[in-house]
Write an enzyme that holds these catalytic residues in place. Structure first.
Site, PDB file in Angstrom:
ATOM      1  N   LYS A 210      16.662 -20.830  22.819  1.00 21.32           N
ATOM      2  CA  LYS A 210      15.478 -21.028  21.992  1.00 21.32           C
ATOM      3  C   LYS A 210      15.519 -22.395  21.319  1.00 21.32           C
ATOM      4  O   LYS A 210      16.589 -22.840  20.875  1.00 21.32           O
ATOM      5  CB  LYS A 210      15.401 -19.932  20.923  1.00 21.32           C
ATOM      6  CG  LYS A 210      14.175 -19.990  20.021  1.00 21.32           C
ATOM      7  CD  LYS A 210      14.229 -18.879  18.975  1.00 21.32           C
ATOM      8  CE  LYS A 210      12.988 -18.868  18.097  1.00 21.32           C
ATOM      9  NZ  LYS A 210      13.049 -17.809  17.064  1.00 21.32           N
ATOM     10  N   SER A 286       9.151 -14.836  17.180  1.00 20.15           N
ATOM     11  CA  SER A 286       8.965 -16.230  17.522  1.00 20.15           C
ATOM     12  C   SER A 286       9.752 -16.673  18.750  1.00 20.15           C
ATOM     13  O   SER A 286       9.518 -17.745  19.291  1.00 20.15           O
ATOM     14  CB  SER A 286       9.356 -17.111  16.323  1.00 20.15           C
ATOM     15  OG  SER A 286      10.727 -16.981  16.004  1.00 20.15           O
ATOM     16  N   SER A 310      12.273 -11.634  15.252  1.00 16.83           N
ATOM     17  CA  SER A 310      11.863 -12.656  16.215  1.00 16.83           C
ATOM     18  C   SER A 310      12.580 -12.609  17.547  1.00 16.83           C
ATOM     19  O   SER A 310      12.160 -13.263  18.494  1.00 16.83           O
ATOM     20  CB  SER A 310      12.037 -14.051  15.596  1.00 16.83           C
ATOM     21  OG  SER A 310      11.152 -14.236  14.524  1.00 16.83           O
TER      22      SER A 310
END
Length: 606
Positions: A210, A286, A310
Site C-alpha cells: 500500500k 483505504s 482500512s
C-alpha cells in the site's frame, strides 16, 4: 456556541452496565445527517466550509447533528483517558499453538509458518473447488519444480498490470510500479532457484505494498499529490525490509483512498480502484488497491494499513482475507504517521494460509525493541485440531446490516456450530455509536496533528474535495473532544475485557453494505457519502480504537454476486487463535468461492 450546545450524555459506571443480552439501553443506529455530494455541489460545499467565519459555524452544526457533541465532547463519565491501546499479556502455552523463540529471521519465521500448514506435495488441482487462487506455496513449488520461473511470472505480471490499466478497464490498481525493478528482482530470484538456494518460501512470490508504507524505489504518496514532496522515502519500512529479506518480489505501490481519509477508495488523483467482482463498483478503502490486486490474482498477498477497518473493509468487499494484528505486534516504522494509536500494518491475502505466512514473516519487535510484545505464536492448521470456541454475538449490532449480509453471516455461524460444535453466546457491546464517534475524533485529531506542518505549506489546496472536508472537520476537534474520546476508549476497553471473560472472540459482519456503484460525478472530485461510509465502518472500530486483533473471511455473496465477509475480533495478542478460527471458517466456504470478473492467472497462462 455554548448557549445552544446539547447537554452531554451521563454515562453509567462500567461496573453498573449489564453486558448480557437483556441490556436495557437503546441501541443507537448511526444517525448521519449528511447528503451525498460530489462534483460541482461538493466544490461549492468545500468553498463555503473553508470560509473562516461561515465555515466555523457550519462545522459546529455538523458536529452537533452527528452527535459528536452530545455523545463525546460533553459526555459525563468517571473514566480517565487511555491514550495508547497497548495490552499486557500472559505467556500461556496451548497444544495447538507453536511458540517461536525471539531472534529468528523473517525467513525462518516464514518457514515455521509453512510447517504449521497441512501437508500437501503438489499444486492444488481439485475439482471440488469451483475457483482457486494460487497460493504462496503454489508459487514456491512451481519454481522449485522448474515448471515456471520468477522471471516468467514477472513478465506476465507486468503485462497484466498494463492490461488492467488500459482504456476501457481502468482498474487503477497501482499508484506506481517499476517494470525494470520488478524484472531485476525476478532475475535474482530465478538465479537463486537455479542454484537450488531460494531464500525462503516467499522467494520470487509477488507481494504488493500500500502506498502508505515506505518501499524503495518508490515515493510514498499516501494517495495524495503532495505529501511525498515534503516527506521523501529514503529506505524500506520495517515490514517491507522483512519481506525483502525473504526474497519476496515487491511489485509496486497500490492505490488507496487519499490520506486514508475515506472508506470507498475513490481517488481523484490516481483513479478509483475498481472491484474485480464488478468493475462498476468500489473496492473499498483505504487499502483499496491492495485488496483488489489480491482479488484479481496479481499476487497472493499484499500489505495494507488499518486505521479504521482500512484492511478489513476492502478485504470483505473484494472477497479476500483481511488480518489486522494487535497494536504493537508489527513495527510501524516506515509507515506514514497518519494515525499513531489506531493504525496497524495488516495483511490482505487470497487464503488464510497465505495470511499466516506473511504475518509470520513481518511480525516481531524492532531492534532495539520499541515496545514489549509477547513471543510470536503460530497456529497449527489442521481441520482435526480445532479447539472449542465460544463466539460472542451482540444481536442488534450484528443485525444492523443489509438483509443479504445478515442472512449470509448467520448461515456461516450455523455452519460453525454444526461442523465444529462452536457455541454462540449472546452479549451486548454497549455504546457502539459512541465508540465510532470517539474513534473518529481520535483518528481525525492524530491525522491533522501529524501533517499540520505540511498542510500549512499548501497541501490542503492540492487534496481532493472529500479530504478537504475531512481535514476541516478534523481541525475543529479541540482538547475536550480528544480527551473525552480517550475516556470513552478506556470505558470500551473495560467492556471488552468483560466480554472476553465470557467468550473467546466477538463475531460480526465485516461491513453493513456490499460494494456500491462508482458514480461518474465522483471520479474527478472525490465523494462525500457519509451514510454509506458509516455503514462500511460500522463493525471495524474496536479493532483499531482498542488495539484488538481482528480478521475477516469471505463467507458468500449477495444477490448481485458481490462478496460478503464475516469478522472475528480477538483478545489482545490472540492472532494465532484468530487465524485458526478463520481457517475453520474458510474451510466451510471455500468450495463455493466464485471467480471475479477481472482475474489474471500468472502460473498457468499459456
Amino acid at each position: 456556541m455554548g448557549i445552544i450546545r446539547d447537554n452531554g450524555v451521563v454515562y453509567k459506571d462500567v461496573n453498573d452496565v449489564d453486558l448480557g443480552p437483556n441490556y436495557d439501553e437503546i441501541y443507537l443506529h448511526a444517525d448521519v445527517k449528511a447528503p451525498r455530494m460530489a462534483g460541482v455541489i461538493a466544490k461549492l460545499f468545500v468553498w463555503i466550509l473553508e470560509m473562516k467565519l461561515i465555515g466555523s459555524i457550519l462545522l459546529y452544526f455538523l458536529k452537533k447533528n452527528n452527535r459528536i457533541q452530545k455523545l463525546v465532547s460533553y459526555g459525563v463519565m468517571e473514566d480517565s483517558p487511555l491514550y495508547v491501546p497497548l495490552h499486557p499479556y500472559e505467556d500461556v502455552k496451548e497444544e495447538e499453538l507453536k511458540n517461536l523463540d525471539h531472534g529468528l529471521s523473517p525467513a525462518e519465521q516464514a518457514q515455521q509458518a509453512v510447517n504449521c500448514l497441512p501437508s500437501s506435495d503438489t499444486i492444488l488441482q481439485d475439482s471440488y473447488f469451483s475457483f482457486h487462487r494460487w497460493t504462496i506455496l503454489d508459487y514456491s513449488r512451481a519454481y522449485q519444480s522448474q515448471k515456471i520461473t520468477p522471471l516468467v511470472v514477472a513478465e506476465r505480471l507486468i503485462s497484466a498490470v498494463v492490461q488492467s490499466s488500459s482504456p476501457g478497464k481502468d482498474m487503477s490498481f497501482f499508484i506506481s510500479y517499476d517494470a525494470q525493478d520488478i524484472l531485476r528482482q525476478a532475475t535474482e530470484s530465478t538465479l537463486r532457484y537455479q542454484r537450488g538456494k531460494p531464500i525462503s518460501v516467499l522467494d520470487g512470490v509477488p507481494i504488493a505494498v500500500k502506498d502508505e508504507i515506505d518501499c524503495m524505489p518508490y515515493p510514498t504518496t499516501g494517495g495524495s499529490k503532495w505529501l511525498h514532496k515534503f516527506r521523501p522515502c529514503t529506505e524500506d519500512a520495517c515490514c517491507v525490509q522483512r519481506l525483502r529479506s525473504c526474497g519476496a518480489m515487491l511489485m509496486g505501490k497500490t492505490n488507496m483512498h487519499e490520506l486514508g481519509a475515506g472508506t470507498s477508495g475513490i481517488n481523484p488523483h490516481y483513479g478509483t480502484t475498481r472491484n474485480p467482482y464488478d468493475p462498476k463498483r468500489i473496492a473499498g478503502g483505504s487499502s483499496s488497491g491492495s485488496a483488489a490486486v489480491v482479488c484479481a490474482g496479481l499476487c497472493p498477498a499484499a500489505l495494507g494499513v488499518d486505521g479504521g477497518g482500512s484492511v478489513r473493509m476492502p478485504a470483505a468487499l473484494c472477497g479476500v482475507i483481511g488480518l489486522k494484528p494487535s497494536f504493537g505486534r508489527i513495527p510501524h516504522s516506515g509507515v506514514l504517521p497518519l494515525n499513531w494509536t489506531v493504525g496497524m500494518v495488516g495483511v490482505l491475502a487470497g487464503t488464510v494460509e497465505d495470511s499466516l505466512i506473511v504475518y509470520a514473516a513481518i511480525s516481531g519487535p524492532t531492534e532495539p525493541p520499541q515496545l514489549t510484545t509477547p513471543k510470536l505464536c503460530l497456529p497449527i492448521l489442521k481441520p482435526s485440531n480445532m479447539p472449542s470456541i465460544r463466539l460472542a454475538k451482540s444481536n442488534e449490532w450484528f443485525n444492523d446490516c443489509s438483509d443479504d449480509i445478515r442472512a449470509c453471516c448467520l448461515r456461516a455461524l450455523s455452519g460453525l456450530h454444526k461442523v465444529y460444535g462452536w457455541e454462540t453466546v449472546e452479549v451486548t457491546v454497549p455504546d457502539i455509536e459512541v465508540m465510532r464517534l470517539a474513534h473518529y475524533v481520535t483518528i481525525g485529531s492524530e491525522c491533522t496533528a501529524s501533517i499540520a506542518h505540511h498542510l500549512e505549506k499548501g497541501g490542503r489546496s492540492k487534496s481532493g474535495l472529500d479530504v478537504r472536508v475531512a481535514l476541516s472537520i478534523y481541525g475543529s476537534f479541540d482538547s475536550r473532544d480528544y480527551l473525552n474520546a480517550q475516556r470513552i476508549r478506556n470505558r470500551q476497553m473495560r467492556f471488552h475485557e468483560k466480554i472476553f471473560s465470557m467468550a473467546d472472540v466477538i463475531v460480526s459482519p465485516m461491513v453493513g453494505v456490499t460494494a456500491y456503484e462508482i458514480k461518474d460525478d465522483a471520479k474527478k472530485t472525490g465523494e462525500l457519502d457519509y451514510v454509506n461510509g458509516a455503514a462500511l465502518i460500522r463493525y471495524s472500530i474496536a479493532g483499531n480504537f482498542l488495539g484488538l486483533p481482528a480478521v475477516t473471511v469471505p463467507v458468500g455473496y449477495d444477490t448481485l454476486g458481490l462478496p460478503i465477509g464475516i469478522q472475528f475480533i480477538g483478545k489482545p495478542w490472540s492472532e494465532a487463535k484468530l487465524i485458526q478460527i478463520a481457517y475453520a471458517m474458510e474451510a466451510l466456504c471455500k468450495a463455493d468461492y466464485k471467480k471475479p470478473q477481472v482475474f489474471y492467472d500468472l502460473l498457468t497462462k499459456s
